[in-house]
Scaffold this active site. Structure first.
Site, PDB file in Angstrom:
ATOM      1  N   SER A  21       0.919  -1.076   0.036  1.00 15.74           N
ATOM      2  CA  SER A  21       0.094  -0.031  -0.040  1.00 15.74           C
ATOM      3  C   SER A  21       0.813   1.288  -0.083  1.00 15.74           C
ATOM      4  O   SER A  21       2.046   1.193   0.525  1.00 15.74           O
ATOM      5  CB  SER A  21      -0.857   0.257   1.318  1.00 15.74           C
ATOM      6  OG  SER A  21      -1.529   1.154   1.343  1.00 15.74           O
ATOM      7  N   TYR A  75      -1.089   0.139  10.430  1.00 11.95           N
ATOM      8  CA  TYR A  75      -1.489  -0.928   9.155  1.00 11.95           C
ATOM      9  C   TYR A  75      -0.369  -0.377   8.230  1.00 11.95           C
ATOM     10  O   TYR A  75       0.349  -1.381   7.443  1.00 11.95           O
ATOM     11  CB  TYR A  75      -2.847  -0.466   8.586  1.00 11.95           C
ATOM     12  CG  TYR A  75      -2.995  -1.081   7.159  1.00 11.95           C
ATOM     13  CD1 TYR A  75      -3.280  -2.249   7.065  1.00 11.95           C
ATOM     14  CD2 TYR A  75      -2.929  -0.397   6.034  1.00 11.95           C
ATOM     15  CE1 TYR A  75      -3.543  -2.889   5.589  1.00 11.95           C
ATOM     16  CE2 TYR A  75      -3.026  -0.650   4.695  1.00 11.95           C
ATOM     17  CZ  TYR A  75      -3.352  -2.028   4.673  1.00 11.95           C
ATOM     18  OH  TYR A  75      -3.606  -2.468   3.242  1.00 11.95           O
TER      19      TYR A  75
END
Length: 240
Positions: A140, A163
């Protein structure tokens, strides 16, 4: 025909990646923590005219599960051309590192990082049987240190700090593993699908699953064996 294993492929970007790769003639193993969910995904793809798919039970946090999946694939095909490490969790949010619970952080790393490393290690013998093996780690842009330190960084990214830290670790794993395997025909790369609407983010993303899967599929189908240890999105290379 390329043989592909996708972890976490019973829904979202993983399922869409499986669909697009099967449409391009690959045989795709749909890795799913719950075998029943994986079989439902296979049934849906089969109903759409895609017979070159199969479900395999695979929990990236369970070494025995991964080993059994490896053995099942080995019995059927004897090798694996592409491993797509897609399985991941978002964790409880907000998750700022200044105050997030250690349990949430450990849970995120257990799946998103250690699960990926463990799956890769166990699948390596099968990949080494391929003439052109590829490992694709779904990452990501939230894990990009360059983007996080830019003056125009997205302020809301601090809501996903834990995350993001797991994805930074994923990117480091990609670079280190690519260096280790550079003389063994492998390509090892990270790819970000972008902010895609899936249940990982409560379907808040602005990209469809089909759009999110596109750069993963392109990387899986690429014939370029020189691109390794890199980070890509649908526009090209991304800064670490």
């Amino acid at each position: 025909m390329k043989t592909v294993l996708i972890t976490g492929a019973n829904k979202g970007i993983g399922l869409e990646t499986a669909r697009q790769l099967a449409q391009q003639g690959c045989f795709v193993y749909i890795g799913s923590r719950d075998l029943g969910n994986g079989q439902k995904a296979v049934e849906a793809l089969t109903a759409a005219g895609l017979s070159n798919v199969a479900a395999v039970q695979l929990d990236v946090t369970d070494a025995d599960s991964i080993s059994q999946a490896k053995d099942a694939i080995s019995r059927q095909t004897g090798s694996l051309d592409v491993l797509i490490n897609n399985a991941g969790i978002a964790g409880a949010q907000p998750q700022q590192l200044a105050g997030d619970s250690m349990q949430n952080l450990r849970d995120l790393f257990e799946t998103n990082f250690f699960g990926m490393v463990q799956t890769t290690q166990i699948m390596l013998p099968l990949l080494k049987q391929s003439a052109a093996p590829s490992i694709i780690n779904v990452s990501s842009e939230v894990g990009s240190l360059t983007m996080n330190t830019a003056s125009d960084r997205r302020a809301n990214w601090t809501l996903y700090s834990a995350y993001g830290a797991t994805k930074t670790a994923v990117n480091a794993f990609t670079v280190m593993l690519a260096n280790e395997l550079r003389d063994e025909r492998f390509t090892v790369n990270s790819v970000t699908p972008g902010y895609t609407a899936t249940d990982l983010n409560g379907f808040q993303g602005f990209k469809t699953a089909a759009e999110g899967a596109k750069p993963i599929v392109e990387l899986a189908m690429s014939a370029d064996r020189t691109a390794t240890g890199k980070f890509f999105n649908d526009s090209g290379e991304v800064s670490w």
